[in-house]
Every structure is written in C-alpha cells, then in structure tokens.
Design a protein around this motif. Structure first.
Motif, short mmCIF file in Angstrom:
data_model
loop_
_atom_site.label_atom_id
_atom_site.label_comp_id
_atom_site.label_asym_id
_atom_site.label_seq_id
_atom_site.Cartn_x
_atom_site.Cartn_y
_atom_site.Cartn_z
N SER A 1 -1.92 -4.97 -2.68
CA SER A 1 -2.89 -4.90 -1.51
C SER A 1 -2.81 -5.74 -0.42
CB SER A 1 -4.24 -4.75 -2.42
OG SER A 1 -4.44 -6.23 -2.90
N HIS A 2 -2.06 -7.06 -0.81
CA HIS A 2 -2.24 -7.95 0.24
C HIS A 2 -0.33 -8.27 0.48
CE1 HIS A 2 -6.35 -8.23 -0.43
NE2 HIS A 2 -6.44 -8.86 0.46
N ARG B 1 0.91 -1.29 0.03
CA ARG B 1 0.07 0.03 0.00
C ARG B 1 1.01 1.31 0.09
NH1 ARG B 1 -5.16 -1.56 0.46
NH2 ARG B 1 -5.56 -3.73 1.64
#
Length: 302
Positions: free
Chosen positions: A218-219, A192
């Motif tokens: 995002s992960h 992020r």
C-alpha cells in the motif's frame, strides 16, 4: 462615514460571509442571529455601503462585501496564526514539518542529522501522514507532498522516475548483478497494481514473459523495505530507494527506468514563508534534492 469603534462588527461580518448565514455565524460565535445581524447592520452604517443583500431565506454578499470579506478573512487569519504562535512561544525555535509516511521514513529522517548539524538551534517536529494538510489550521510550517507534476510549478522539488531494485541476497552462483531476463525468476513487487511494471517492461521491450505480480503493497516505503528483505524485485520511486541504494542494501537492475508523472512539492504556510527557519530548511532540501538528481542523471550510485 462613522468611525469603526469596534472590531466585533468585522468579526461578525467575516463569520457571516464565510457561512453565508447569520444563523450559522451565530452558532459559531455563540450569539443570537439577531445580535449578529445587528452588528453587521451597524458596520454597514459606519462604512456607508451595504455588505449583504438580504433575501427572505438567505443572504448574499454585495460586490464590495465580497472584497471586504476577503481582506478581513486574510487579516483575521494572520492574527489567529500570530496569537497561536505567541501562545506556543515557539515562533522561531521549532520547525514543524508535515510529510508522507514513505518520504519521512525512507528519505527525510535518514538525512535530518545533516540539517540539524547545520542548525542545532532548531527543534524539529516531523508529522508523517498521507492525508491533505491545511497549512493554516494544522500548526504546520512546511509540508512536503507527493503528487502530479505541473510544468512551471515553483513548489516542485524533484520529478521522480521509477527504478527496479533488488537485494544482493537474490544473487547466486557468484553473479554480480541481475539482468532484465531475470525478472521472470522472482516476484515483481507492486505498489497496489502492476501498471507501472507493465510500463517499464514495455519501455524495455520485455512484455513477452511470464511474470509474477502476486505481491502488492500500500505504500512505496513498505514496498522498498520488502525489496531490502529479499522478497522480490520492486519498482519504486528513485527517491524512496536512494538511501538503500547508497548503502548497498539495494541494487538497481540494469535497464531503462520508467517515466513517472509525480514528484515532490515543497509547500509553505504563507504566514511563515519569510521566517529564517523556513528559508534555511528550503535551501537545505533543495540542495539535497539536486544532489540526488545528479546521481539519477548520471546513473544511480553503485
């Protein structure tokens, strides 16, 4: 005091206490508000004390009503959980685990053959999602969640640290490892934002330099996989990268790791806490986490 001849009054009372309204309780129970009110009134007469203070536009629990609402709510929750388990017929044989996508893919699933070898009698069901889980209503036995570390939290399994990792594919000219100075040569992959990278660079007194933070994910699991694919150097939680480090798919940059305020917590459905399947899984995952912690304390495996 009149004897309690029916449990329906307790059910109506619990519902009305939960909603704070006879009308809303009636909607849930598919009754009229008058019928719910009557059931509660009869229950109060049998108990010998009022459960609600009735105002023109709302109701409020009395002190004794609040105590009874907590006890009845807990008992009905136990009863509903038991009925659901009996209906499924899987009380002892199926272990339902809820965890996050990244932890499931990069940590739990690769290790599950070791657990199933120890307990082949169990049918393992893993549900991966990143939303909060309701252990009582979602049909889950245990949940493993990633979140802020709290001192003295008995549910905490492992406190994470962030480590910079890279694929051996990034090595060239016969080099055996990348060094801190090489961080300017490759994209620095972020989860992020580059905030964690800046913390690590500060820990290593390497803030002065032109760094490429243009690739974000995002992960954590996707971030680690991008590093495996050679897209750059990723800063990831040690647990997420551990299996790839052990297999040689990733290497750890030789520098100071970054402290991290999050860790993994082991949460249990309170109605299942004493069951053998839950205790077996807890003991196994604690041992696995402890083995991983020892490698972090003594240096990541080569």
């Amino acid at each position: 005091m009149k004897p309690l001849r029916s449990l329906s009054g307790l059910i109506d009372f619990e519902c009305a206490a939960r909603w704070g309204s006879f009308k809303l309780a009636a909607q849930e129970l598919h009754k009229t508000p008058a019928a719910v009110s009557l059931q509660v009134k009869q229950l109060e007469e049998a108990l010998g004390f009022p459960l609600f203070v009735r105002h023109p536009r709302h109701i409020a629990l009395t002190a004794k009503g609040q105590e009874l609402a907590i006890a009845v709510g807990r008992s009905l929750g136990d009863l509903r959980a038991k009925v659901a388990a009996l209906q499924r017929g899987d009380e002892e044989a199926i272990l339902r685990i809820s965890t996050t996508h990244s932890f499931a893919i990069k940590w739990l699933v690769p290790r599950m053959p070791r657990f199933t070898k120890l307990h082949p009698e169990l049918d393992i069901r893993i549900d991966s999602n990143d939303i909060p889980v309701d252990l009582l209503d979602d049909g889950v036995d245990v949940a493993i969640r990633f979140g802020p570390v709290k001192d003295g939290d008995p549910a905490m399994l492992f406190r994470e640290r962030l480590v910079p990792v890279y694929s051996p594919e990034l090595l060239s000219d016969g080099r055996q490892e990348l060094l801190l100075a090489d961080l300017t040569r490759f994209p620095l992959l972020c989860e992020r934002t580059p905030e964690a990278w800046l913390q690590l660079l500060n820990e290593n007194r390497a803030l002065k330099g032109k760094y490429d933070f243009s690739r974000t994910f995002s992960h954590w699991g996707v971030l680690a996989q991008a590093a495996v694919a050679g897209q750059g150097i990723a800063l990831v939680p040690y647990g997420i990268a551990f299996q790839d480090i052990v297999s040689g798919a990733l290497r750890v940059l030789n520098c100071r790791s970054a402290p991290y305020g999050n860790g993994y917590r082991f949460l249990v459905n309170p109605h299942k806490e004493t069951m053998a399947k839950v205790q077996q899984f807890r003991a196994w995952i604690v041992d696995e986490m402890e083995a991983m912690r020892r490698t972090l304390d003594g240096g990541p495996p080569a």
